[in-house]
Design a protein around this motif. Structure first.
Motif, PDB file in Angstrom:
ATOM      1  N   TYR A 298      53.080  48.492  17.052  1.00 53.29           N
ATOM      2  CA  TYR A 298      51.999  49.107  17.811  1.00 53.29           C
ATOM      3  C   TYR A 298      51.636  48.245  19.016  1.00 53.29           C
ATOM      4  CZ  TYR A 298      47.394  50.927  18.987  1.00 53.29           C
ATOM      5  OH  TYR A 298      46.317  51.437  19.675  1.00 53.29           O
ATOM      6  N   TRP A 299      51.502  46.934  18.812  1.00 53.95           N
ATOM      7  CA  TRP A 299      51.121  46.047  19.912  1.00 53.95           C
ATOM      8  C   TRP A 299      52.185  46.041  21.006  1.00 53.95           C
ATOM      9  CZ3 TRP A 299      53.618  41.716  21.823  1.00 53.95           C
ATOM     10  CH2 TRP A 299      52.905  40.979  22.782  1.00 53.95           C
ATOM     11  N   MET A 300      53.452  45.926  20.614  1.00 50.62           N
ATOM     12  CA  MET A 300      54.525  45.847  21.598  1.00 50.62           C
ATOM     13  C   MET A 300      54.639  47.148  22.383  1.00 50.62           C
ATOM     14  SD  MET A 300      58.513  44.852  20.970  1.00 50.62           S
ATOM     15  CE  MET A 300      58.023  43.378  20.069  1.00 50.62           C
ATOM     16  N   GLY A 301      54.489  48.282  21.700  1.00 50.63           N
ATOM     17  CA  GLY A 301      54.556  49.564  22.394  1.00 50.63           C
ATOM     18  C   GLY A 301      53.477  49.702  23.447  1.00 50.63           C
ATOM     19  N   GLN A 302      52.257  49.276  23.119  1.00 54.47           N
ATOM     20  CA  GLN A 302      51.159  49.343  24.070  1.00 54.47           C
ATOM     21  C   GLN A 302      51.397  48.434  25.264  1.00 54.47           C
ATOM     22  OE1 GLN A 302      48.335  51.387  23.902  1.00 54.47           O
ATOM     23  NE2 GLN A 302      49.506  52.362  22.280  1.00 54.47           N
ATOM     24  N   MET A 303      51.873  47.221  25.028  1.00 50.71           N
ATOM     25  CA  MET A 303      52.089  46.262  26.106  1.00 50.71           C
ATOM     26  C   MET A 303      53.222  46.711  27.028  1.00 50.71           C
ATOM     27  SD  MET A 303      49.715  44.122  25.766  1.00 50.71           S
ATOM     28  CE  MET A 303      50.263  43.054  27.092  1.00 50.71           C
ATOM     29  N   LEU A 304      54.301  47.220  26.470  1.00 51.78           N
ATOM     30  CA  LEU A 304      55.409  47.693  27.293  1.00 51.78           C
ATOM     31  C   LEU A 304      54.974  48.856  28.178  1.00 51.78           C
ATOM     32  CD1 LEU A 304      58.328  47.522  24.705  1.00 51.78           C
ATOM     33  CD2 LEU A 304      58.116  46.156  26.781  1.00 51.78           C
ATOM     34  N   GLN A 305      54.150  49.732  27.638  1.00 51.28           N
ATOM     35  CA  GLN A 305      53.684  50.879  28.413  1.00 51.28           C
ATOM     36  C   GLN A 305      52.777  50.450  29.561  1.00 51.28           C
ATOM     37  OE1 GLN A 305      52.221  54.308  26.235  1.00 51.28           O
ATOM     38  NE2 GLN A 305      50.520  54.527  27.658  1.00 51.28           N
ATOM     39  N   LYS A 306      51.895  49.484  29.311  1.00 55.12           N
ATOM     40  CA  LYS A 306      50.949  49.063  30.341  1.00 55.12           C
ATOM     41  C   LYS A 306      51.589  48.186  31.407  1.00 55.12           C
ATOM     42  CE  LYS A 306      46.876  49.130  27.317  1.00 55.12           C
ATOM     43  NZ  LYS A 306      45.814  48.302  26.689  1.00 55.12           N
ATOM     44  N   GLU A 307      52.620  47.427  31.047  1.00 56.24           N
ATOM     45  CA  GLU A 307      53.161  46.427  31.960  1.00 56.24           C
ATOM     46  C   GLU A 307      54.440  46.861  32.664  1.00 56.24           C
ATOM     47  OE1 GLU A 307      51.535  43.711  32.580  1.00 56.24           O
ATOM     48  OE2 GLU A 307      50.018  44.041  31.064  1.00 56.24           O
ATOM     49  N   CYS A 308      54.996  48.018  32.312  1.00 54.02           N
ATOM     50  CA  CYS A 308      56.277  48.433  32.890  1.00 54.02           C
ATOM     51  C   CYS A 308      56.175  48.497  34.407  1.00 54.02           C
ATOM     52  CB  CYS A 308      56.698  49.792  32.324  1.00 54.02           C
ATOM     53  SG  CYS A 308      58.278  50.361  32.960  1.00 54.02           S
ATOM     54  N   SER A 309      56.952  47.678  35.092  1.00 49.64           N
ATOM     55  CA  SER A 309      56.793  47.520  36.530  1.00 49.64           C
ATOM     56  C   SER A 309      57.399  48.662  37.335  1.00 49.64           C
ATOM     57  CB  SER A 309      57.413  46.186  36.983  1.00 49.64           C
ATOM     58  OG  SER A 309      58.759  46.098  36.565  1.00 49.64           O
ATOM     59  N   TRP A 310      58.234  49.527  36.753  1.00 47.92           N
ATOM     60  CA  TRP A 310      58.761  50.651  37.522  1.00 47.92           C
ATOM     61  C   TRP A 310      58.106  51.980  37.132  1.00 47.92           C
ATOM     62  CZ3 TRP A 310      61.836  48.083  33.928  1.00 47.92           C
ATOM     63  CH2 TRP A 310      62.225  48.806  32.804  1.00 47.92           C
ATOM     64  N   CYS A 311      57.176  51.952  36.178  1.00 48.26           N
ATOM     65  CA  CYS A 311      56.438  53.163  35.816  1.00 48.26           C
ATOM     66  C   CYS A 311      54.981  53.085  36.243  1.00 48.26           C
ATOM     67  CB  CYS A 311      56.516  53.404  34.308  1.00 48.26           C
ATOM     68  SG  CYS A 311      58.162  53.868  33.753  1.00 48.26           S
ATOM     69  N   VAL A 312      54.527  51.912  36.665  1.00 43.24           N
ATOM     70  CA  VAL A 312      53.161  51.746  37.143  1.00 43.24           C
ATOM     71  C   VAL A 312      53.234  51.444  38.629  1.00 43.24           C
ATOM     72  CG1 VAL A 312      51.029  50.416  36.946  1.00 43.24           C
ATOM     73  CG2 VAL A 312      52.378  50.918  34.911  1.00 43.24           C
ATOM     74  N   VAL A 313      52.739  52.369  39.433  1.00 40.35           N
ATOM     75  CA  VAL A 313      52.812  52.223  40.881  1.00 40.35           C
ATOM     76  C   VAL A 313      51.918  51.064  41.326  1.00 40.35           C
ATOM     77  CG1 VAL A 313      52.470  53.394  43.084  1.00 40.35           C
ATOM     78  CG2 VAL A 313      53.255  54.672  41.093  1.00 40.35           C
ATOM     79  N   ASP A 314      52.360  50.342  42.334  1.00 44.60           N
ATOM     80  CA  ASP A 314      51.631  49.192  42.895  1.00 44.60           C
ATOM     81  C   ASP A 314      51.465  48.064  41.887  1.00 44.60           C
ATOM     82  OD1 ASP A 314      51.434  50.240  45.361  1.00 44.60           O
ATOM     83  OD2 ASP A 314      49.320  50.763  45.271  1.00 44.60           O
ATOM     84  N   ASN A 315      52.402  47.943  40.972  1.00 43.32           N
ATOM     85  CA  ASN A 315      52.342  46.836  40.020  1.00 43.32           C
ATOM     86  C   ASN A 315      53.005  45.620  40.655  1.00 43.32           C
ATOM     87  OD1 ASN A 315      52.491  45.055  37.852  1.00 43.32           O
ATOM     88  ND2 ASN A 315      52.955  46.660  36.375  1.00 43.32           N
ATOM     89  N   SER A 316      52.224  44.592  40.905  1.00 40.17           N
ATOM     90  CA  SER A 316      52.729  43.387  41.564  1.00 40.17           C
ATOM     91  C   SER A 316      53.070  42.283  40.567  1.00 40.17           C
ATOM     92  CB  SER A 316      51.695  42.871  42.571  1.00 40.17           C
ATOM     93  OG  SER A 316      50.469  42.573  41.913  1.00 40.17           O
ATOM     94  N   ASN A 317      53.204  42.637  39.305  1.00 42.49           N
ATOM     95  CA  ASN A 317      53.425  41.641  38.265  1.00 42.49           C
ATOM     96  C   ASN A 317      54.812  41.775  37.663  1.00 42.49           C
ATOM     97  OD1 ASN A 317      50.494  40.508  37.951  1.00 42.49           O
ATOM     98  ND2 ASN A 317      50.279  42.743  37.908  1.00 42.49           N
ATOM     99  N   GLU A 318      55.814  41.992  38.510  1.00 38.82           N
ATOM    100  CA  GLU A 318      57.170  42.167  38.007  1.00 38.82           C
ATOM    101  C   GLU A 318      57.684  40.916  37.316  1.00 38.82           C
ATOM    102  OE1 GLU A 318      61.664  42.944  39.751  1.00 38.82           O
ATOM    103  OE2 GLU A 318      59.938  43.802  40.799  1.00 38.82           O
ATOM    104  N   GLU A 319      57.337  39.731  37.838  1.00 44.00           N
ATOM    105  CA  GLU A 319      57.804  38.500  37.227  1.00 44.00           C
ATOM    106  C   GLU A 319      57.225  38.321  35.826  1.00 44.00           C
ATOM    107  OE1 GLU A 319      60.133  36.427  38.141  1.00 44.00           O
ATOM    108  OE2 GLU A 319      60.526  37.779  39.829  1.00 44.00           O
ATOM    109  N   GLU A 320      55.947  38.692  35.651  1.00 45.20           N
ATOM    110  CA  GLU A 320      55.355  38.611  34.317  1.00 45.20           C
ATOM    111  C   GLU A 320      56.043  39.576  33.364  1.00 45.20           C
ATOM    112  OE1 GLU A 320      51.197  39.019  33.999  1.00 45.20           O
ATOM    113  OE2 GLU A 320      50.723  37.384  35.370  1.00 45.20           O
ATOM    114  N   PHE A 321      56.317  40.785  33.846  1.00 52.42           N
ATOM    115  CA  PHE A 321      56.978  41.766  32.996  1.00 52.42           C
ATOM    116  C   PHE A 321      58.394  41.314  32.663  1.00 52.42           C
ATOM    117  CE2 PHE A 321      59.215  45.920  32.414  1.00 52.42           C
ATOM    118  CZ  PHE A 321      58.566  46.274  31.246  1.00 52.42           C
ATOM    119  N   ARG A 322      59.068  40.716  33.627  1.00 54.19           N
ATOM    120  CA  ARG A 322      60.418  40.194  33.390  1.00 54.19           C
ATOM    121  C   ARG A 322      60.378  39.108  32.305  1.00 54.19           C
ATOM    122  NH1 ARG A 322      64.708  40.140  36.927  1.00 54.19           N
ATOM    123  NH2 ARG A 322      63.294  40.742  38.620  1.00 54.19           N
ATOM    124  N   SER A 323      59.390  38.234  32.386  1.00 51.66           N
ATOM    125  CA  SER A 323      59.245  37.181  31.375  1.00 51.66           C
ATOM    126  C   SER A 323      58.932  37.774  30.004  1.00 51.66           C
ATOM    127  CB  SER A 323      58.144  36.211  31.808  1.00 51.66           C
ATOM    128  OG  SER A 323      57.911  35.233  30.817  1.00 51.66           O
TER     129      SER A 323
END
Length: 287
Positions: free
Chosen positions: A160-185
């Motif tokens: 449940y936790w991982m699913g929520q985090m992946l959905q919120k942090e996905c850098s190509w599904c969230v427009v104007d997301n400037s945290n690609e490096e965090e998502f990559r990590s």
């Protein structure tokens, strides 16, 4: 007759190709289909803001369905085991001279005190897991526990936790997301945990199946393809429609390097499936 689902379908057709629907439809029709233009509209709005300057309106969406919540703290803050009341209480009650008695009690053993592998072996059946399940990913001792003790509640909480985090942090599904490096990590951390456990997470599988059709093949490419190589063995029709088909569209329109990367990922996926199948056959044979 004019059933409600047919009316909704015809209304959708009339929205895109009005010349093909000549019948009169009621003005108020219940919405049965999500707006497929949500992601495109958000991307166009982002381009306009970039060309015209900052705007107070932010139309960021995930898969065209919802807006991301404000990021009050970084995701990696949840990968550190938090201090709990249990450890504070135990440290107050148990002094340094008799702390060894923790191994002989029936009380739960908080993971904040788990430092060595012998401690894990002596307390493996009475571990008290942290409230932040993300901290499991970066703790080798807790990953050992998951490998040895198949506790369904631990997997469900992590799923449940991982699913929520992946959905919120996905850098190509969230427009104007400037945290690609965090998502990559974040993806790299998940991949290391999968390699340690020698199995993929079901939350990652669902995430990939949902987002690969929207992936451009560039953003976080090495990390995404590493996660692809750990997708669990499942029905071939599902794998073909949700994995192979989206990758094929990128495969035939991308560079040689991308093609080789996809082939390498699928080769590793096949190897992982074969290893998993051999382990299952050996366990059945021994039993």
């Amino acid at each position: 007759g004019m059933q409600s689902h047919l009316q909704a379908l015809l209304s959708l057709y009339k929205l895109f190709c009005p010349e093909h629907v000549t019948i009169t439809l009621p003005g108020k029709t219940k919405t049965y289909f999500k707006n497929s233009e949500g992601l495109w509209k958000a991307a166009i709005a982002a381009v306009r803001r970039r060309n015209q300057g900052p705007s107070p309106l932010v139309q960021a969406v995930f898969l065209g369905t919802s807006r991301p919540q404000s990021r009050k703290r970084k995701w990696n803050a949840q990968l550190v085991i938090p201090a709990s009341s249990a450890i504070t209480k135990n440290l107050e009650e148990v002094g340094a001279e008799n702390r060894v008695c923790l191994y002989n009690t029936n009380r739960s053993f908080p993971v904040e005190q788990l430092q060595t592998f012998p401690q894990l072996l002596q307390n493996i059946h009475r571990l008290e897991f942290p409230s932040q399940m993300g901290s499991v990913l970066t703790n080798p001792l807790l990953l050992h526990y998951m490998n040895c003790v198949k506790d369904e509640s631990v997997y469900q909480r992590l799923y449940y936790w991982m699913g929520q985090m992946l959905q919120k942090e996905c850098s190509w599904c969230v427009v104007d997301n400037s945290n690609e490096e965090e998502f990559r990590s974040f993806l790299e951390t998940i991949h290391k945990a999968e390699c340690f456990l020698q199995e993929g997470f079901s939350a990652c599988e669902e995430f990939l199946y949902k987002t690969l059709p929207l992936w451009d093949g560039v953003c976080c490419r090495p990390e995404v393809l590493r996660l692809v190589s750990w997708i669990p063995l499942s029905n071939f029709s599902d794998v073909k429609s949700y994995l192979y088909d989206p990758l094929a569209q990128l495969f035939f329109t991308s560079s040689i390097y991308f093609k080789c990367s996809v082939l390498e990922s699928l080769k590793e996926l096949l190897q992982n499936w074969l290893i998993c199948n051999v382990i299952e056959v050996d366990s059945e044979f021994s039993s």
